[in-house]
Design a protein around this motif. Structure first.
Motif, short mmCIF file in Angstrom:
data_model
loop_
_atom_site.label_atom_id
_atom_site.label_comp_id
_atom_site.label_asym_id
_atom_site.label_seq_id
_atom_site.Cartn_x
_atom_site.Cartn_y
_atom_site.Cartn_z
N VAL A 113 0.83 -1.21 0.00
CA VAL A 113 0.00 0.00 0.00
C VAL A 113 0.86 1.26 0.00
N VAL A 114 1.81 1.34 0.94
CA VAL A 114 2.58 2.56 1.14
C VAL A 114 3.59 2.81 0.00
N ARG A 115 4.22 1.77 -0.47
CA ARG A 115 5.29 1.95 -1.45
C ARG A 115 4.85 1.90 -2.91
N VAL A 116 3.65 1.38 -3.17
CA VAL A 116 3.19 1.31 -4.56
C VAL A 116 1.84 1.99 -4.74
N LEU A 117 0.83 1.53 -4.06
CA LEU A 117 -0.52 2.05 -4.29
C LEU A 117 -0.67 3.52 -3.95
N CYS A 118 -0.16 3.94 -2.81
CA CYS A 118 -0.28 5.35 -2.41
C CYS A 118 0.50 6.29 -3.32
N GLU A 119 1.46 5.76 -4.02
CA GLU A 119 2.26 6.56 -4.95
C GLU A 119 1.64 6.57 -6.35
N GLY A 120 0.45 5.97 -6.47
CA GLY A 120 -0.24 5.96 -7.76
C GLY A 120 0.23 4.86 -8.68
N GLY A 121 0.98 3.90 -8.15
CA GLY A 121 1.49 2.82 -8.98
C GLY A 121 0.43 1.81 -9.36
N ASP A 122 0.55 1.28 -10.56
CA ASP A 122 -0.35 0.24 -11.06
C ASP A 122 0.13 -1.10 -10.50
N PRO A 123 -0.69 -1.77 -9.68
CA PRO A 123 -0.25 -3.02 -9.05
C PRO A 123 0.02 -4.15 -10.04
N ASP A 124 -0.53 -4.05 -11.24
CA ASP A 124 -0.25 -5.06 -12.26
C ASP A 124 1.08 -4.81 -12.98
N ARG A 125 1.56 -3.57 -12.91
CA ARG A 125 2.78 -3.21 -13.64
C ARG A 125 4.00 -3.05 -12.75
N HIS A 126 3.79 -3.00 -11.44
CA HIS A 126 4.92 -2.86 -10.51
C HIS A 126 5.23 -4.21 -9.88
N SER A 127 6.51 -4.49 -9.74
CA SER A 127 6.92 -5.77 -9.15
C SER A 127 7.07 -5.64 -7.64
N VAL A 128 7.02 -6.77 -7.01
CA VAL A 128 7.16 -6.81 -5.55
C VAL A 128 8.55 -6.32 -5.13
N LYS A 129 9.51 -6.42 -6.00
CA LYS A 129 10.86 -5.92 -5.71
C LYS A 129 10.83 -4.43 -5.37
N GLU A 130 9.91 -3.69 -6.00
CA GLU A 130 9.79 -2.25 -5.76
C GLU A 130 9.14 -1.93 -4.41
N ALA A 131 8.41 -2.88 -3.85
CA ALA A 131 7.71 -2.66 -2.59
C ALA A 131 8.42 -3.30 -1.40
N CYS A 132 9.43 -4.08 -1.69
CA CYS A 132 10.14 -4.86 -0.68
C CYS A 132 10.89 -3.98 0.32
N SER A 133 10.92 -4.43 1.56
CA SER A 133 11.74 -3.74 2.57
C SER A 133 13.19 -3.80 2.13
N PRO A 134 13.88 -2.66 2.13
CA PRO A 134 15.24 -2.63 1.61
C PRO A 134 16.27 -3.36 2.47
N GLU A 135 16.06 -3.38 3.77
CA GLU A 135 17.03 -4.03 4.66
C GLU A 135 16.37 -5.24 5.31
N LEU A 136 16.94 -6.42 5.07
CA LEU A 136 16.38 -7.64 5.63
C LEU A 136 17.01 -7.94 6.98
N VAL A 137 16.16 -8.04 7.98
CA VAL A 137 16.57 -8.44 9.32
C VAL A 137 16.11 -9.88 9.47
N SER A 138 17.00 -10.80 9.82
CA SER A 138 16.62 -12.20 9.94
C SER A 138 17.24 -12.82 11.18
N VAL A 139 16.72 -13.99 11.53
CA VAL A 139 17.22 -14.74 12.68
C VAL A 139 17.38 -16.20 12.28
N SER A 140 18.01 -16.94 13.15
CA SER A 140 18.19 -18.38 12.99
C SER A 140 17.16 -19.10 13.86
N PRO A 141 16.77 -20.32 13.49
CA PRO A 141 15.82 -21.05 14.33
C PRO A 141 16.39 -21.36 15.72
#
Length: 139
Positions: free
Chosen positions: A55-83
């Motif tokens: 919503v915040v990174r594509v739709l609110c900016e007027g982006g077409d959800p069919d033409r924008h990839s999830v890469k454009e909406a993805c969180s830029p910094e991945l925080v991860s953990v181990s099991p």
């Protein structure tokens, strides 16, 4: 003994290719009743995207959800953990990075996601968030 992430994480996370359209990801979230998916190339996790990100990174900016990839909406910094990480460590990381969901990676491969709701169920199942989260997981 401290509790490990593997004891509370949600297993079998949904992942999509970075080129997947925002519209397709939104449909997957709806159909699978989830709020986040991992963005991966093969077994390599590249990011995490939430319904709010779409919503915040594509739709609110007027982006077409069919033409924008999830890469454009993805969180830029991945925080991860181990099991094998301790649950307290994940709670601290969520607080420090202001995130509600964290991918769980083992040898670089996604094996789960731990969410704020997972922590709430574990720590205080009678709290409002714990109660809502446990009800949702039982649907």
């Amino acid at each position: 003994m401290a509790q490990q992430v593997r004891e509370i994480m949600t297993t079998a996370p949904v992942s999509v290719d970075p080129g997947t359209s925002v519209a397709e990801v939104a449909r997957r979230m709806r159909d699978e009743d989830i709020g986040a998916v991992l963005v991966a190339e093969g077994d390599k996790v590249r990011g995490l995207v939430t319904d709010r990100d779409l919503v915040v990174r594509v739709l609110c900016e007027g982006g077409d959800p069919d033409r924008h990839s999830v890469k454009e909406a993805c969180s830029p910094e991945l925080v991860s953990v181990s099991p094998d990480d301790e649950v307290d460590q994940v709670a601290r990381m969520m607080r420090e990075h202001s995130v509600r969901r964290v991918p769980v990676l083992e040898n670089g491969r996604a094996v789960g996601i731990v969410s704020l709701g997972d922590l709430a169920i574990e720590r205080d199942p009678e709290s409002a968030l714990g109660d809502i989260s446990s009800t949702k997981s039982n649907r």
